[in-house]
Design a protein around this motif. Structure first.
Motif, short mmCIF file in Angstrom:
data_model
loop_
_atom_site.label_atom_id
_atom_site.label_comp_id
_atom_site.label_asym_id
_atom_site.label_seq_id
_atom_site.Cartn_x
_atom_site.Cartn_y
_atom_site.Cartn_z
N THR A 150 2.28 -2.04 -8.97
CA THR A 150 2.14 -0.62 -9.30
C THR A 150 1.33 0.06 -8.20
OG1 THR A 150 0.09 -0.92 -10.51
CG2 THR A 150 2.16 -1.17 -11.77
N LEU A 151 1.38 1.35 -8.16
CA LEU A 151 0.64 2.13 -7.17
C LEU A 151 -0.86 1.89 -7.32
CD1 LEU A 151 0.67 4.19 -4.90
CD2 LEU A 151 0.66 5.99 -6.63
N ILE A 152 -1.33 1.79 -8.52
CA ILE A 152 -2.77 1.57 -8.75
C ILE A 152 -3.19 0.21 -8.21
CG2 ILE A 152 -4.49 1.22 -10.56
CD1 ILE A 152 -3.08 3.42 -12.14
N GLU A 153 -2.38 -0.82 -8.40
CA GLU A 153 -2.72 -2.14 -7.88
C GLU A 153 -2.79 -2.11 -6.34
OE1 GLU A 153 -0.80 -5.10 -11.26
OE2 GLU A 153 0.51 -4.24 -9.71
N LEU A 154 -1.85 -1.43 -5.71
CA LEU A 154 -1.88 -1.33 -4.25
C LEU A 154 -3.10 -0.56 -3.77
CD1 LEU A 154 1.88 -0.64 -3.46
CD2 LEU A 154 0.59 -2.71 -2.99
N LEU A 155 -3.47 0.50 -4.46
CA LEU A 155 -4.65 1.27 -4.07
C LEU A 155 -5.93 0.45 -4.23
CD1 LEU A 155 -3.77 4.80 -5.50
CD2 LEU A 155 -3.85 4.08 -3.11
N VAL A 156 -6.01 -0.36 -5.26
CA VAL A 156 -7.19 -1.21 -5.46
C VAL A 156 -7.31 -2.23 -4.32
CG1 VAL A 156 -8.18 -3.01 -6.95
CG2 VAL A 156 -7.32 -0.89 -7.95
N VAL A 157 -6.20 -2.85 -3.96
CA VAL A 157 -6.21 -3.82 -2.86
C VAL A 157 -6.62 -3.14 -1.56
CG1 VAL A 157 -4.75 -5.31 -1.45
CG2 VAL A 157 -4.59 -5.40 -3.94
N LEU A 158 -6.08 -1.96 -1.27
CA LEU A 158 -6.45 -1.23 -0.06
C LEU A 158 -7.92 -0.86 -0.05
CD1 LEU A 158 -3.35 1.07 0.51
CD2 LEU A 158 -4.12 -0.82 1.94
N ALA A 159 -8.45 -0.47 -1.20
CA ALA A 159 -9.87 -0.13 -1.29
C ALA A 159 -10.74 -1.34 -1.01
CB ALA A 159 -10.19 0.46 -2.67
N ILE A 160 -10.37 -2.49 -1.53
CA ILE A 160 -11.15 -3.72 -1.29
C ILE A 160 -11.09 -4.10 0.19
CG2 ILE A 160 -11.19 -6.21 -1.75
CD1 ILE A 160 -10.29 -5.52 -4.64
N LEU A 161 -9.92 -4.04 0.80
CA LEU A 161 -9.80 -4.36 2.23
C LEU A 161 -10.60 -3.40 3.10
CD1 LEU A 161 -6.01 -5.28 2.48
CD2 LEU A 161 -7.96 -6.82 2.58
#
Length: 152
Positions: A24-35
């Motif tokens: 989902t878009l939210i999952e991708l945004l969370v991963v990008l924020a962590i990176l």
């Protein structure tokens, strides 16, 4: 093309049926924020270590040149003059009859910033001086811009 249902152990299965589940878009945004957070925390530390490595490399090269100059002095009876410079370690100077070099492999190295080392005999403190002006190429400075020289 339509798939034909097939019965298998009492279950109806389609031949081309696939279960696809994406992120989902939210999952991708969370991963990008962590990176991004990791890059922000780790990146500056890694870059500081890389910068310090050049200064340490400079110190090691100056130490090696200093030892080569000692070998030159043992053979010739003196250090190279300022005019002869560090090139006297690789090529016989005109007035050094007992020169047994070369005292370094290849040519005289440049400092890690691509500039030649400065050599003076006598140096400001009386002995020989081998000097790199650091990253900025100007006298003085702090950190990576600090001068690196042999210790008397």
């Amino acid at each position: 093309m339509t798939s034909t249902p097939t019965s298998y152990a009492g279950h109806v299965v389609r031949a081309n049926a696939r279960v696809q589940r994406g992120f989902t878009l939210i999952e991708l945004l969370v991963v990008l924020a962590i990176l991004t957070l990791l890059a922000g925390l780790v990146g500056p530390r890694v870059l500081n270590q890389l910068g310090g490595a050049k200064s340490k490399t400079t110190g090691v090269q100056i130490s090696d040149l200093d030892k080569s100059l000692e070998l030159f002095k043992l053979d010739v009876g003196r250090y190279p003059t300022t005019e002869e410079g560090l090139d006297a370690l690789a090529k016989r100077p005109g007035n050094a009859a007992s020169w047994s070099g070369p005292y370094i492999k290849g040519n005289v190295p440049q400092d890690p910033w691509g500039r030649p080392y400065r050599y003076a005999n006598p140096g400001p403190n009386g002995g020989i001086e081998i000097l790199s002006l650091g990253a900025d190429g100007a006298p003085g400075g702090d950190g990576e811009n600090a001068d690196v020289r042999n210790t008397p």
